[in-house]
Scaffold this motif. Structure first.
Motif, PDB file in Angstrom:
ATOM      1  N   ALA A 165     -11.366  -6.201   1.721  1.00  0.00           N
ATOM      2  CA  ALA A 165     -11.390  -4.736   1.724  1.00  0.00           C
ATOM      3  C   ALA A 165     -10.723  -4.180   2.974  1.00  0.00           C
ATOM      4  O   ALA A 165     -10.003  -3.170   2.902  1.00  0.00           O
ATOM      5  CB  ALA A 165     -12.825  -4.228   1.616  1.00  0.00           C
ATOM      6  N   LEU A 166     -10.944  -4.820   4.113  1.00  0.00           N
ATOM      7  CA  LEU A 166     -10.297  -4.372   5.343  1.00  0.00           C
ATOM      8  C   LEU A 166      -8.783  -4.558   5.256  1.00  0.00           C
ATOM      9  O   LEU A 166      -8.014  -3.697   5.682  1.00  0.00           O
ATOM     10  CB  LEU A 166     -10.869  -5.117   6.550  1.00  0.00           C
ATOM     11  N   ALA A 167      -8.350  -5.675   4.679  1.00  0.00           N
ATOM     12  CA  ALA A 167      -6.917  -5.912   4.503  1.00  0.00           C
ATOM     13  C   ALA A 167      -6.325  -4.881   3.536  1.00  0.00           C
ATOM     14  O   ALA A 167      -5.218  -4.371   3.773  1.00  0.00           O
ATOM     15  CB  ALA A 167      -6.674  -7.330   3.981  1.00  0.00           C
ATOM     16  N   ASP A 168      -7.061  -4.549   2.490  1.00  0.00           N
ATOM     17  CA  ASP A 168      -6.593  -3.532   1.545  1.00  0.00           C
ATOM     18  C   ASP A 168      -6.439  -2.180   2.223  1.00  0.00           C
ATOM     19  O   ASP A 168      -5.529  -1.412   1.909  1.00  0.00           O
ATOM     20  CB  ASP A 168      -7.554  -3.407   0.363  1.00  0.00           C
ATOM     21  N   LEU A 169      -7.334  -1.878   3.153  1.00  0.00           N
ATOM     22  CA  LEU A 169      -7.274  -0.610   3.869  1.00  0.00           C
ATOM     23  C   LEU A 169      -6.011  -0.537   4.738  1.00  0.00           C
ATOM     24  O   LEU A 169      -5.306   0.478   4.743  1.00  0.00           O
ATOM     25  CB  LEU A 169      -8.532  -0.452   4.716  1.00  0.00           C
ATOM     26  N   VAL A 170      -5.711  -1.621   5.438  1.00  0.00           N
ATOM     27  CA  VAL A 170      -4.489  -1.662   6.246  1.00  0.00           C
ATOM     28  C   VAL A 170      -3.273  -1.572   5.323  1.00  0.00           C
ATOM     29  O   VAL A 170      -2.326  -0.822   5.593  1.00  0.00           O
ATOM     30  CB  VAL A 170      -4.438  -2.942   7.113  1.00  0.00           C
ATOM     31  N   ASP A 171      -3.298  -2.289   4.219  1.00  0.00           N
ATOM     32  CA  ASP A 171      -2.195  -2.244   3.259  1.00  0.00           C
ATOM     33  C   ASP A 171      -2.007  -0.830   2.718  1.00  0.00           C
ATOM     34  O   ASP A 171      -0.882  -0.339   2.612  1.00  0.00           O
ATOM     35  CB  ASP A 171      -2.447  -3.221   2.110  1.00  0.00           C
ATOM     36  N   PHE A 172      -3.104  -0.154   2.404  1.00  0.00           N
ATOM     37  CA  PHE A 172      -3.047   1.215   1.893  1.00  0.00           C
ATOM     38  C   PHE A 172      -2.327   2.120   2.894  1.00  0.00           C
ATOM     39  O   PHE A 172      -1.490   2.943   2.520  1.00  0.00           O
ATOM     40  CB  PHE A 172      -4.457   1.735   1.618  1.00  0.00           C
ATOM     41  N   LEU A 173      -2.639   1.971   4.169  1.00  0.00           N
ATOM     42  CA  LEU A 173      -2.021   2.809   5.192  1.00  0.00           C
ATOM     43  C   LEU A 173      -0.543   2.479   5.407  1.00  0.00           C
ATOM     44  O   LEU A 173       0.269   3.374   5.629  1.00  0.00           O
ATOM     45  CB  LEU A 173      -2.747   2.638   6.528  1.00  0.00           C
ATOM     46  N   MET A 174      -0.199   1.214   5.334  1.00  0.00           N
ATOM     47  CA  MET A 174       1.141   0.783   5.721  1.00  0.00           C
ATOM     48  C   MET A 174       2.114   0.598   4.557  1.00  0.00           C
ATOM     49  O   MET A 174       3.315   0.463   4.793  1.00  0.00           O
ATOM     50  CB  MET A 174       1.046  -0.538   6.498  1.00  0.00           C
ATOM     51  N   ARG A 175       1.636   0.619   3.341  1.00  0.00           N
ATOM     52  CA  ARG A 175       2.467   0.282   2.183  1.00  0.00           C
ATOM     53  C   ARG A 175       3.751   1.111   2.121  1.00  0.00           C
ATOM     54  O   ARG A 175       4.829   0.583   1.872  1.00  0.00           O
ATOM     55  CB  ARG A 175       1.672   0.467   0.896  1.00  0.00           C
ATOM     56  N   ASP A 176       3.652   2.374   2.302  1.00  0.00           N
ATOM     57  CA  ASP A 176       4.823   3.240   2.157  1.00  0.00           C
ATOM     58  C   ASP A 176       5.418   3.616   3.508  1.00  0.00           C
ATOM     59  O   ASP A 176       6.167   4.590   3.622  1.00  0.00           O
ATOM     60  CB  ASP A 176       4.435   4.497   1.377  1.00  0.00           C
ATOM     61  N   CYS A 177       5.089   2.827   4.505  1.00  0.00           N
ATOM     62  CA  CYS A 177       5.547   3.097   5.867  1.00  0.00           C
ATOM     63  C   CYS A 177       7.068   3.085   5.929  1.00  0.00           C
ATOM     64  O   CYS A 177       7.712   2.279   5.266  1.00  0.00           O
ATOM     65  CB  CYS A 177       4.972   2.039   6.808  1.00  0.00           C
ATOM     66  N   CYS A 178       7.595   3.934   6.664  1.00  0.00           N
ATOM     67  CA  CYS A 178       8.975   4.014   7.114  1.00  0.00           C
ATOM     68  C   CYS A 178       9.930   4.697   6.146  1.00  0.00           C
ATOM     69  O   CYS A 178      10.979   5.149   6.565  1.00  0.00           O
ATOM     70  CB  CYS A 178       9.526   2.657   7.556  1.00  0.00           C
ATOM     71  N   GLY A 179       9.623   4.785   4.875  1.00  0.00           N
ATOM     72  CA  GLY A 179      10.504   5.487   3.950  1.00  0.00           C
ATOM     73  C   GLY A 179      11.964   5.101   4.113  1.00  0.00           C
ATOM     74  O   GLY A 179      12.838   5.965   4.124  1.00  0.00           O
ATOM     75  N   GLY A 180      12.240   3.817   4.242  1.00  0.00           N
ATOM     76  CA  GLY A 180      13.612   3.350   4.368  1.00  0.00           C
ATOM     77  C   GLY A 180      14.120   3.303   5.796  1.00  0.00           C
ATOM     78  O   GLY A 180      15.300   3.022   6.024  1.00  0.00           O
TER      79      GLY A 180
END
Length: 126
Positions: free
Chosen positions: A84-99
């Motif tokens: 769950a903690l890893a999912d939370l970090v993934d949720f925050l970072m998944r769309d990071c940087c927009g290219g």
């Protein structure tokens, strides 16, 4: 706009973590690893907090999916819910940087330097 199920889980998790004692408990349990800690040990680490106070905070964290409990003999052991903690970090970072990878570089660098799973200096296991 209604929150997706994933957003709802993230909101519940961040809500649970937005309290000093609960944040400290999660960090303590992450340090303890998968073995977890007994509720009494957690209470002592939180400055001798009462069992009712610990029960409340641990219940909030468990309801948010950040902590899991299990019974061993007469004790209840709590451990961090690492997926769950890893999912939370993934949720925050998944769309990071927009290219634009340079935007996320500091966060990625910070995550890559985490030294989890390495024994603490001076720690001995025997």
């Amino acid at each position: 706009m209604e929150a997706s199920a994933e957003e709802a889980r993230a909101i519940a998790a961040f809500g649970a973590l937005a309290q000093e004692t609960r944040l400290r408990i999660v960090r303590l349990l992450v340090t303890a690893g998968p073995e977890g800690l007994a509720a009494g040990v957690i209470g002592e680490a939180m400055g001798g907090a009462s069992s009712s106070r610990m029960s409340f905070h641990l219940g909030q964290l468990e309801q948010a999916g950040l902590v899991a409990s299990r019974r061993e003999g007469r004790s209840i052991l709590y451990s961090a819910a690492f997926p769950a903690l890893a999912d939370l970090v993934d949720f925050l970072m998944r769309d990071c940087c927009g290219g634009h990878p340079q935007v996320c570089q500091p966060a990625v660098a910070a995550l890559s330097t985490i030294t989890c799973c390495e024994p603490a200096k001076g720690a001995t296991h025997g």
